[in-house]
Design a protein around this motif. Structure first.
Motif, PDB file in Angstrom:
ATOM      1  N   VAL A  71       0.844  -1.191   0.000  1.00 15.61           N
ATOM      2  CA  VAL A  71       0.000   0.000   0.000  1.00 15.61           C
ATOM      3  C   VAL A  71       0.880   1.241   0.000  1.00 15.61           C
ATOM      4  CG1 VAL A  71      -1.868  -1.164   1.192  1.00 15.61           C
ATOM      5  CG2 VAL A  71      -0.097   0.001   2.524  1.00 15.61           C
ATOM      6  N   ARG A  72       0.296   2.369  -0.356  1.00 15.60           N
ATOM      7  CA  ARG A  72       1.043   3.608  -0.414  1.00 15.60           C
ATOM      8  C   ARG A  72       1.066   4.267   0.963  1.00 15.60           C
ATOM      9  NH1 ARG A  72       2.562   5.220  -5.152  1.00 15.60           N
ATOM     10  NH2 ARG A  72       2.858   7.368  -4.438  1.00 15.60           N
ATOM     11  N   VAL A  73       2.183   4.943   1.267  1.00 14.70           N
ATOM     12  CA  VAL A  73       2.322   5.611   2.558  1.00 14.70           C
ATOM     13  C   VAL A  73       1.194   6.609   2.786  1.00 14.70           C
ATOM     14  CG1 VAL A  73       3.731   7.263   3.830  1.00 14.70           C
ATOM     15  CG2 VAL A  73       4.817   5.301   2.765  1.00 14.70           C
ATOM     16  N   ALA A  74       0.815   7.343   1.739  1.00 11.42           N
ATOM     17  CA  ALA A  74      -0.239   8.360   1.892  1.00 11.42           C
ATOM     18  C   ALA A  74      -1.540   7.733   2.383  1.00 11.42           C
ATOM     19  CB  ALA A  74      -0.461   9.083   0.569  1.00 11.42           C
ATOM     20  N   GLU A  75      -1.868   6.541   1.888  1.00 11.12           N
ATOM     21  CA  GLU A  75      -3.088   5.864   2.320  1.00 11.12           C
ATOM     22  C   GLU A  75      -3.002   5.475   3.791  1.00 11.12           C
ATOM     23  OE1 GLU A  75      -3.639   2.542  -0.255  1.00 11.12           O
ATOM     24  OE2 GLU A  75      -3.512   3.741  -2.088  1.00 11.12           O
ATOM     25  N   VAL A  76      -1.836   4.970   4.191  1.00 10.91           N
ATOM     26  CA  VAL A  76      -1.642   4.571   5.582  1.00 10.91           C
ATOM     27  C   VAL A  76      -1.734   5.783   6.501  1.00 10.91           C
ATOM     28  CG1 VAL A  76      -0.038   3.551   7.238  1.00 10.91           C
ATOM     29  CG2 VAL A  76      -0.235   2.594   4.944  1.00 10.91           C
ATOM     30  N   MET A  77      -1.090   6.876   6.114  1.00  5.74           N
ATOM     31  CA  MET A  77      -1.096   8.067   6.959  1.00  5.74           C
ATOM     32  C   MET A  77      -2.506   8.635   7.103  1.00  5.74           C
ATOM     33  SD  MET A  77       1.919   8.081   7.974  1.00  5.74           S
ATOM     34  CE  MET A  77       1.781   9.577   8.960  1.00  5.74           C
ATOM     35  N   GLU A  78      -3.293   8.572   6.034  1.00  9.38           N
ATOM     36  CA  GLU A  78      -4.678   9.051   6.105  1.00  9.38           C
ATOM     37  C   GLU A  78      -5.477   8.215   7.104  1.00  9.38           C
ATOM     38  OE1 GLU A  78      -8.530   9.842   3.161  1.00  9.38           O
ATOM     39  OE2 GLU A  78      -6.604   9.169   2.335  1.00  9.38           O
TER      40      GLU A  78
END
Length: 530
Positions: free
Chosen positions: A507-514
């Motif tokens: 998964v992309r970091v941006a998705e995890v951070m959101e």
């Protein structure tokens, strides 16, 4: 040099350091341990003179190289050890290789240095994939080169228990191995390798690891993650579970509903385990007790646990989780150790004031913990989870997600200027995490940690990476080559380091951070779901 010293100035003279040179003064052993390849010998007067200055901090030092020799003044053994590491970095990279070379030129220099942060850590998950003692000792050596001083060993999780227990031997006999391991890294479709995986450290191993680390001024921080992530424990001793039902050591990844009971027998069981860990390690100022990703459904559904909660005068299962973790922290305090927890435990409330909080879900919750008076070790997913890939390339080995680069780590500021002075003072350290679901062997450990851990070392020592880090790192890679570290090249992986075919991307970091932002938003009033 990495990490860059606080003050460094060139001097005109230089010195030729010979193999077998003598070391004299107060802290000879610390210097010799830091420079084993130079075969330094103690003497009454030596080319390297080491003196203790009680006015300096334990880790502070001053290093001067001139035509007549090398002088080290340090506050204690740690400072002398770090001075010798800086001295080593003044030598050519070839000095990190075992050879028959007799001497090395040392440029004239004066260095005055001390760390900004006291906790400069790496975390290694040995529960999901086990790494034998030799790899732990090697990692300690690499940490010492970079002046990192906390090794957090994640010894227990759903997928395995990794330390001998003489009081509860089924832990290492049953819980230390699983018959197979998930290979798809996602739940659908299921795929397994059908290869048994396991291993554990004997208490003698743990004693050796502790002594080896102390000699290099590294503190071992053992973690027994409770009350969740408990499948492996309950595979051996299901009676300590909330339901008493049988469990297996988990073969897949993700969060399990397996949870320990909060009743007195479980507390007694865990305090016995703590006694074994502390007894083996010798000096254990910190023990991590987890507290993360706990699914409380089985507590809420148990009449016995509900009655116990009512007996304690607690309103909810969340209050009971907070009570349970505090009870363990009290037991550790009685044994001279401080509890460390992940940030969910802080959000649940009720922690002892001396409990150290690791805010993995972001520095927002870390700031709230600092404001509440807890010491904080910065551990956010971005940019300090090194199981994430370094690039969004199909060539990268399988990772949980992408992208966290060396530059991302170097740009991290553990105690931001916008925080209050009181909040910044509570940030006692910084630590990178290497979770091992997608790290099956030691070569992958090297690839994931280095050179990102070089940037971590700079941030941890100095509070922020200084100008010129990228250029100094390029030079430093020659030292890693000489030591034999299989790091990720700056230009991308070597052919043999590339992703295996047909592996799905992470998964992309941006998705995890959101998602994490949503989990921690308004954390003062939000409780974990039941």
């Amino acid at each position: 040099m990495i990490p860059r010293p606080e003050l460094i100035s060139d001097l005109s003279a230089s010195f030729e350091l010979t193999s077998g040179a003598t070391v004299s003064g107060d802290l000879v052993d610390a210097v010799r341990r830091a420079l084993p390849l130079l075969d330094l010998r103690p003497g009454d007067s030596g080319e390297i003179d080491v003196r203790r200055d009680p006015a300096m901090g334990e880790e502070a030092y001053r290093l001067t190289v001139g035509s007549r020799g090398i002088e080290i003044v340090a506050g204690g053994g740690a400072g002398a050890f770090y001075a010798a590491q800086s001295l080593h970095q003044l030598l050519p990279p070839a000095s990190y290789r075992f050879s028959e070379r007799a001497s090395w030129p040392v440029p004239g220099v004066r260095i005055e240095d001390a760390p900004r942060l006291g906790w400069r850590g790496l975390h290694l998950d040995v529960a999901r994939h086990f790494f034998p003692k030799r790899e732990v000792l090697r990692l300690i050596d690499l940490m010492a080169v970079h002046k990192l001083n906390r090794l957090h060993l994640h010894l227990a999780d759903d997928q395995g228990w990794r330390v001998e227990s003489r009081a509860y031997p089924l832990l290492h006999e049953v819980s230390s191995h699983r018959p197979r391991t998930a290979t798809n890294y996602h739940r659908e479709p299921e795929a397994y390798d059908d290869l048994p995986h396991g291993g554990y450290y004997t208490l003698d191993d743990l004693a050796e690891i502790g002594a080896y680390a102390r000699a290099r001024h590294v503190t071992i921080v053992p973690e027994i993650d409770v009350p969740g992530h408990a499948s492996a424990i309950l595979a051996a001793y299901p009676a300590f579970g909330a339901t008493g039902e049988p469990h297996d050591v988990l073969e897949r990844w993700g969060i399990s509903p397996a949870i320990l009971s909060p009743l007195p027998p479980t507390v007694e069981f865990l305090t016995t385990i703590f006694d074994e860990l502390i007894g083996a390690l010798g000096q254990t100022p910190y023990v991590h007790i987890g507290g993360d990703e706990v699914v409380l459904d089985h507590w809420a559904g148990s009449a016995e646990i509900t009655a116990y909660r009512d007996e304690l005068g607690l309103a909810t299962v969340n209050d009971l989780q907070a009570w349970f973790l505090r009870r363990l922290a009290d037991a550790l305090a009685e044994r001279g150790a401080r509890a460390v927890v992940w940030d969910e435990a802080f959000v649940s409330g009720g922690l002892r004031q001396d409990t150290v909080v690791m805010p993995w879900r972001g520095m927002g919750v870390g700031r709230r913990a600092a404001a509440a008076g807890h010491d904080v070790v910065a551990t956010p997913v971005f940019p300090l989870y090194f199981d994430y890939a370094e690039a969004s390339s199909a060539d990268e080995p399988m990772a949980i997600g992408d992208t966290i680069t060396v530059a991302d780590v170097a740009a991290f500021v553990p105690a931001p200027e916008e925080w209050t002075e009181r909040e910044r003072a509570r940030v006692v350290g910084v630590q990178a995490q290497l979770w091992s679901e997608r790290v099956p062997d030691a070569r992958t450990v090297d690839y994931r940690l280095w050179p990102r851990a070089c940037a971590l070392a700079e941030v941890a020592w100095s509070g922020a990476a200084s100008d010129g880090f990228a250029g100094r790192l390029e030079e430093h890679l020659g030292r890693l080559d000489a030591i034999g570290v299989e790091y990720r090249p700056q230009a991308g992986p070597h052919p043999w380091q590339r992703r295996r075919p047909h592996r799905p991307a992470g998964v992309r970091v941006a998705e995890v951070m959101e998602r994490l932002d949503g989990m921690t938003h308004d954390a003062e009033s939000t409780r974990p779901s039941v």
